[in-house]
Each structure stands twice: as structure tokens, then as C-alpha cells.
Motif scaffolding. Structure first.
Motif, PDB file in Angstrom:
ATOM      1  N   VAL A  49      27.686  47.112  53.098  1.00  0.00           N
ATOM      2  CA  VAL A  49      28.979  46.747  53.647  1.00  0.00           C
ATOM      3  C   VAL A  49      29.273  47.649  54.834  1.00  0.00           C
ATOM      4  O   VAL A  49      29.283  48.875  54.712  1.00  0.00           O
ATOM      5  CB  VAL A  49      30.074  46.900  52.579  1.00  0.00           C
ATOM      6  N   SER A  50      29.502  47.057  55.986  1.00  0.00           N
ATOM      7  CA  SER A  50      29.778  47.818  57.190  1.00  0.00           C
ATOM      8  C   SER A  50      31.080  47.322  57.797  1.00  0.00           C
ATOM      9  O   SER A  50      31.567  46.234  57.479  1.00  0.00           O
ATOM     10  CB  SER A  50      28.627  47.675  58.197  1.00  0.00           C
ATOM     11  N   ALA A  51      31.655  48.141  58.674  1.00  0.00           N
ATOM     12  CA  ALA A  51      32.925  47.796  59.301  1.00  0.00           C
ATOM     13  C   ALA A  51      32.759  46.581  60.206  1.00  0.00           C
ATOM     14  O   ALA A  51      31.688  46.340  60.766  1.00  0.00           O
ATOM     15  CB  ALA A  51      33.452  48.987  60.088  1.00  0.00           C
ATOM     16  N   ALA A  52      33.830  45.811  60.339  1.00  0.00           N
ATOM     17  CA  ALA A  52      33.831  44.630  61.192  1.00  0.00           C
ATOM     18  C   ALA A  52      35.163  44.573  61.941  1.00  0.00           C
ATOM     19  O   ALA A  52      36.097  45.325  61.632  1.00  0.00           O
ATOM     20  CB  ALA A  52      33.618  43.362  60.366  1.00  0.00           C
ATOM     21  N   THR A  53      35.242  43.719  62.938  1.00  0.00           N
ATOM     22  CA  THR A  53      36.455  43.612  63.749  1.00  0.00           C
ATOM     23  C   THR A  53      36.825  42.156  63.973  1.00  0.00           C
ATOM     24  O   THR A  53      35.960  41.277  63.997  1.00  0.00           O
ATOM     25  CB  THR A  53      36.278  44.296  65.115  1.00  0.00           C
ATOM     26  N   ILE A  54      38.108  41.919  64.135  1.00  0.00           N
ATOM     27  CA  ILE A  54      38.652  40.631  64.568  1.00  0.00           C
ATOM     28  C   ILE A  54      39.471  40.909  65.820  1.00  0.00           C
ATOM     29  O   ILE A  54      40.374  41.749  65.805  1.00  0.00           O
ATOM     30  CB  ILE A  54      39.528  39.994  63.485  1.00  0.00           C
ATOM     31  N   VAL A  55      39.167  40.205  66.909  1.00  0.00           N
ATOM     32  CA  VAL A  55      39.843  40.427  68.191  1.00  0.00           C
ATOM     33  C   VAL A  55      40.615  39.164  68.572  1.00  0.00           C
ATOM     34  O   VAL A  55      40.067  38.053  68.545  1.00  0.00           O
ATOM     35  CB  VAL A  55      38.834  40.794  69.299  1.00  0.00           C
ATOM     36  N   GLN A  56      41.878  39.347  68.909  1.00  0.00           N
ATOM     37  CA  GLN A  56      42.715  38.237  69.351  1.00  0.00           C
ATOM     38  C   GLN A  56      43.385  38.601  70.676  1.00  0.00           C
ATOM     39  O   GLN A  56      43.691  39.770  70.921  1.00  0.00           O
ATOM     40  CB  GLN A  56      43.806  37.920  68.320  1.00  0.00           C
ATOM     41  N   THR A  57      43.625  37.598  71.509  1.00  0.00           N
ATOM     42  CA  THR A  57      44.333  37.807  72.765  1.00  0.00           C
ATOM     43  C   THR A  57      45.537  36.878  72.815  1.00  0.00           C
ATOM     44  O   THR A  57      45.523  35.789  72.242  1.00  0.00           O
ATOM     45  CB  THR A  57      43.421  37.541  73.970  1.00  0.00           C
ATOM     46  N   ALA A  58      46.581  37.335  73.516  1.00  0.00           N
ATOM     47  CA  ALA A  58      47.793  36.528  73.636  1.00  0.00           C
ATOM     48  C   ALA A  58      48.501  36.889  74.933  1.00  0.00           C
ATOM     49  O   ALA A  58      48.426  38.030  75.406  1.00  0.00           O
ATOM     50  CB  ALA A  58      48.710  36.759  72.446  1.00  0.00           C
ATOM     51  N   ASN A  59      49.181  35.909  75.498  1.00  0.00           N
ATOM     52  CA  ASN A  59      49.914  36.101  76.751  1.00  0.00           C
ATOM     53  C   ASN A  59      51.374  35.704  76.567  1.00  0.00           C
ATOM     54  O   ASN A  59      51.706  34.839  75.744  1.00  0.00           O
ATOM     55  CB  ASN A  59      49.311  35.253  77.878  1.00  0.00           C
ATOM     56  N   GLY A  60      52.244  36.339  77.389  1.00  0.00           N
ATOM     57  CA  GLY A  60      53.645  35.949  77.391  1.00  0.00           C
ATOM     58  C   GLY A  60      54.533  36.959  76.734  1.00  0.00           C
ATOM     59  O   GLY A  60      54.094  37.962  76.189  1.00  0.00           O
ATOM     60  N   GLY A  61      55.840  36.686  76.808  1.00  0.00           N
ATOM     61  CA  GLY A  61      56.815  37.535  76.157  1.00  0.00           C
ATOM     62  C   GLY A  61      57.940  36.672  75.594  1.00  0.00           C
ATOM     63  O   GLY A  61      58.743  36.152  76.364  1.00  0.00           O
ATOM     64  N   PRO A  62      57.974  36.455  74.298  1.00  0.00           N
ATOM     65  CA  PRO A  62      57.083  37.077  73.316  1.00  0.00           C
ATOM     66  C   PRO A  62      55.706  36.419  73.259  1.00  0.00           C
ATOM     67  O   PRO A  62      55.518  35.283  73.712  1.00  0.00           O
ATOM     68  CB  PRO A  62      57.836  36.880  71.999  1.00  0.00           C
ATOM     69  N   ALA A  63      54.774  37.155  72.662  1.00  0.00           N
ATOM     70  CA  ALA A  63      53.424  36.642  72.419  1.00  0.00           C
ATOM     71  C   ALA A  63      53.168  36.703  70.914  1.00  0.00           C
ATOM     72  O   ALA A  63      53.829  37.444  70.183  1.00  0.00           O
ATOM     73  CB  ALA A  63      52.390  37.469  73.175  1.00  0.00           C
ATOM     74  N   TYR A  64      52.176  35.912  70.453  1.00  0.00           N
ATOM     75  CA  TYR A  64      51.935  35.799  69.018  1.00  0.00           C
ATOM     76  C   TYR A  64      50.437  35.896  68.720  1.00  0.00           C
ATOM     77  O   TYR A  64      49.619  35.323  69.436  1.00  0.00           O
ATOM     78  CB  TYR A  64      52.470  34.463  68.475  1.00  0.00           C
ATOM     79  N   VAL A  65      50.121  36.615  67.633  1.00  0.00           N
ATOM     80  CA  VAL A  65      48.754  36.655  67.108  1.00  0.00           C
ATOM     81  C   VAL A  65      48.835  36.449  65.598  1.00  0.00           C
ATOM     82  O   VAL A  65      49.875  36.702  64.966  1.00  0.00           O
ATOM     83  CB  VAL A  65      48.027  37.982  67.427  1.00  0.00           C
ATOM     84  N   ASN A  66      47.744  36.006  64.998  1.00  0.00           N
ATOM     85  CA  ASN A  66      47.700  35.776  63.558  1.00  0.00           C
ATOM     86  C   ASN A  66      47.667  37.095  62.801  1.00  0.00           C
ATOM     87  O   ASN A  66      47.046  38.066  63.238  1.00  0.00           O
ATOM     88  CB  ASN A  66      46.469  34.943  63.183  1.00  0.00           C
ATOM     89  N   LYS A  67      48.311  37.099  61.637  1.00  0.00           N
ATOM     90  CA  LYS A  67      48.225  38.266  60.763  1.00  0.00           C
ATOM     91  C   LYS A  67      46.853  38.318  60.102  1.00  0.00           C
ATOM     92  O   LYS A  67      46.110  37.338  60.089  1.00  0.00           O
ATOM     93  CB  LYS A  67      49.321  38.212  59.697  1.00  0.00           C
ATOM     94  N   PHE A  68      46.535  39.468  59.521  1.00  0.00           N
ATOM     95  CA  PHE A  68      45.242  39.682  58.880  1.00  0.00           C
ATOM     96  C   PHE A  68      45.268  39.103  57.469  1.00  0.00           C
ATOM     97  O   PHE A  68      46.189  39.357  56.691  1.00  0.00           O
ATOM     98  CB  PHE A  68      44.914  41.175  58.833  1.00  0.00           C
ATOM     99  N   ASP A  69      44.219  38.334  57.142  1.00  0.00           N
ATOM    100  CA  ASP A  69      44.091  37.709  55.833  1.00  0.00           C
ATOM    101  C   ASP A  69      43.325  38.646  54.901  1.00  0.00           C
ATOM    102  O   ASP A  69      42.174  38.992  55.157  1.00  0.00           O
ATOM    103  CB  ASP A  69      43.365  36.373  55.962  1.00  0.00           C
ATOM    104  N   LEU A  70      43.954  39.045  53.796  1.00  0.00           N
ATOM    105  CA  LEU A  70      43.312  39.973  52.869  1.00  0.00           C
ATOM    106  C   LEU A  70      42.079  39.382  52.193  1.00  0.00           C
ATOM    107  O   LEU A  70      41.260  40.121  51.641  1.00  0.00           O
ATOM    108  CB  LEU A  70      44.312  40.418  51.792  1.00  0.00           C
ATOM    109  N   ALA A  71      41.941  38.049  52.225  1.00  0.00           N
ATOM    110  CA  ALA A  71      40.742  37.436  51.644  1.00  0.00           C
ATOM    111  C   ALA A  71      39.492  37.822  52.431  1.00  0.00           C
ATOM    112  O   ALA A  71      38.372  37.755  51.917  1.00  0.00           O
ATOM    113  CB  ALA A  71      40.888  35.919  51.596  1.00  0.00           C
ATOM    114  N   VAL A  72      39.662  38.236  53.666  1.00  0.00           N
ATOM    115  CA  VAL A  72      38.532  38.618  54.516  1.00  0.00           C
ATOM    116  C   VAL A  72      38.011  40.000  54.159  1.00  0.00           C
ATOM    117  O   VAL A  72      36.816  40.268  54.239  1.00  0.00           O
ATOM    118  CB  VAL A  72      38.943  38.554  56.000  1.00  0.00           C
ATOM    119  N   GLY A  73      38.907  40.893  53.754  1.00  0.00           N
ATOM    120  CA  GLY A  73      38.497  42.261  53.444  1.00  0.00           C
ATOM    121  C   GLY A  73      39.704  43.183  53.395  1.00  0.00           C
ATOM    122  O   GLY A  73      40.821  42.745  53.121  1.00  0.00           O
TER     123      GLY A  73
END
Length: 239
Positions: A49-73
Motif C-alpha cells: 500500500v503506497s500513497a496516492a493523490t487525487i487532483v482537481q481544478t476549478a475556476n471562478g468565485g466561488p469555485a467547487y471541487v468534490n469532497k473526498f470519498d472515504l471508500a477510496v481510502g
């Protein structure tokens, strides 16, 4: 005398209670050894098991990104890189030209990416009663605590506000920001990175090894249930 010798010779090939118990003990030992070997092999075949990353980008004000799903880790940290660009407007009637505005405070989506706006800005005329400035800058930060607001279903809202600990003046005289005379003209950009430890998932090779192990254990148990009278003794009594 000859009959007694034959009987003694025959008893050497017939099972005795001691011989039955010895074979049973040896079978248990074999089965225990097989199970231990399968467990060890499964551990060796399991993917590290090694570390992993999820990268999201968003523009604007306000801007929105998805929350982290605990089912992933398991979420370990959140990093945010922000590029700010927003127009701010001020009531300044009967002006002679476009004065320089002094600003102090911060502009931020949250405490992780707080941008210090302290400095001077050349204003521009919007209409006879209004001037404006453009505030730009970058900020970046990482947080390892208070991650609850980034976990779950839904969205993370990144909504910077110039009203957060900010003040403005012209030649030392305080001025107030206009109450949103135009639609928001925020051109903010965000890159949000979730660092996490993935949930452990067995590899296909591990599943195959486990299935083969169960089959081998079943085969050994089936052999142990073979009726004693059908056993053939030749040489050593236990396999």
C-alpha cells in the motif's frame, strides 16, 4: 510355533490404535503446515500500500471541487494552490483623475490559501461615481488537520471574499468598497490535491492463491475422512 510366527508377521501389517493416532497427529501437522504456508504466501503476494493523490481544478468565485470519498481510502492531507484575480469597486464621486489606493488585509478561500493584499493599486474609472482596482496574486498551502470539511458527499466551496480582514484608503483617508455594483468578476483558479492512503485490495494473484489453498485443504480433509478399512499399508504406515 509356526502359527505364532505367522500371526506376529501379520500384526506388523495390521493397523493398531497407536498407529491410527500417530497417522492422525501427522495429518494434523501437515494440515497446519499447509495453512501457515498459504498465509505466508498471501502476505508475500499482497500489493504494497503506497500513497496516492487525487487532483482537481476549478475556476471562478466561488469555485467547487468534490469532497473526498472515504471508500477510496484514508485522507492524510489537502494541498491547495490558488491564483487570484478580482476586481474591486469603490464609491469615489467627483474625482480628479484615478488615484492610487492603499490596501491592507488578505484575500482567501480559507486559511490554507490566504493571499496578503497589502500594497498600493492604481485605480481606473468605471463611471463618474465609481473607480475600481484589480487585485491579483497567488497563494499555496497544505493542511494535515481539520480535514473533516473535505470528507464526505457533496462539494467543497472555495469562495474568497475581499471583505475578509481588508481595508482601503486614498491618501490616508479610508474608503468603503461599493456594494456589488456589478456581477462578480472573480477569475480565481484553484488546484486542490488530496493525498491519501488507498484502501487495501487483494491482487488477482492473491485471490488465485487463496482459492488454490482452500482446494488443497479440502483435499487433505477428504483424505482424512477415508474409511480406515480401505487403507492400503505398504512400507510406511503414514503418507
Amino acid at each position: 510355533m509356526r502359527s505364532r510366527a505367522r500371526l506376529t508377521h501379520l500384526n506388523a501389517y495390521l493397523p493398531s490404535p497407536w498407529l491410527h493416532e500417530s497417522c492422525a497427529a501427522k495429518g494434523k501437522y501437515k494440515m497446519r503446515t499447509i495453512c501457515m504456508a498459504l498465509c505466508a504466501s498471501s502476505l508475500l503476494c499482497a500489493a504494497p500500500v503506497s500513497a496516492a493523490t487525487i487532483v482537481q481544478t476549478a475556476n471562478g468565485g466561488p469555485a467547487y471541487v468534490n469532497k473526498f470519498d472515504l471508500a477510496v481510502g484514508t485522507l492524510t492531507s489537502v494541498s491547495i494552490a490558488a491564483s487570484y484575480s478580482v476586481d474591486a469597486y469603490f464609491n469615489y464621486p467627483f474625482q480628479a483623475g484615478t488615484p492610487v489606493i492603499q490596501a491592507s488585509g488578505s484575500y482567501a478561500a480559507n486559511d490554507t490559501v490566504k493571499y496578503d493584499i497589502t500594497g498600493t493599486y492604481q485605480s481606473y474609472q468605471v463611471n463618474p461615481d465609481l473607480i475600481g482596482i484589480t487585485i491579483t496574486g497567488t497563494a499555496a498551502g497544505t493542511t494535515f488537520s481539520n480535514l473533516e470539511s473535505y470528507i464526505g458527499n457533496g462539494l467543497v466551496v472555495l469562495a474568497p471574499s475581499l471583505y475578509f480582514s481588508s481595508s482601503y484608503s486614498i491618501n490616508g483617508v479610508a474608503i468603503e468598497m461599493a456594494a456589488n455594483p456589478f456581477p462578480a468578476r472573480s477569475r480565481d483558479r484553484y488546484t486542490v490535491t488530496y493525498d491519501y492512503i488507498p484502501a487495501a485490495v487483494p491482487e488477482p494473484a492473491t485471490w488465485l492463491l487463496m482459492i488454490a489453498g482452500f482446494g488443497m485443504v479440502g483435499y487433505v480433509m477428504r483424505r482424512r475422512r477415508t474409511p480406515f478399512g480401505t487403507a492400503t499399508f505398504s512400507g510406511s504406515a503414514c503418507a
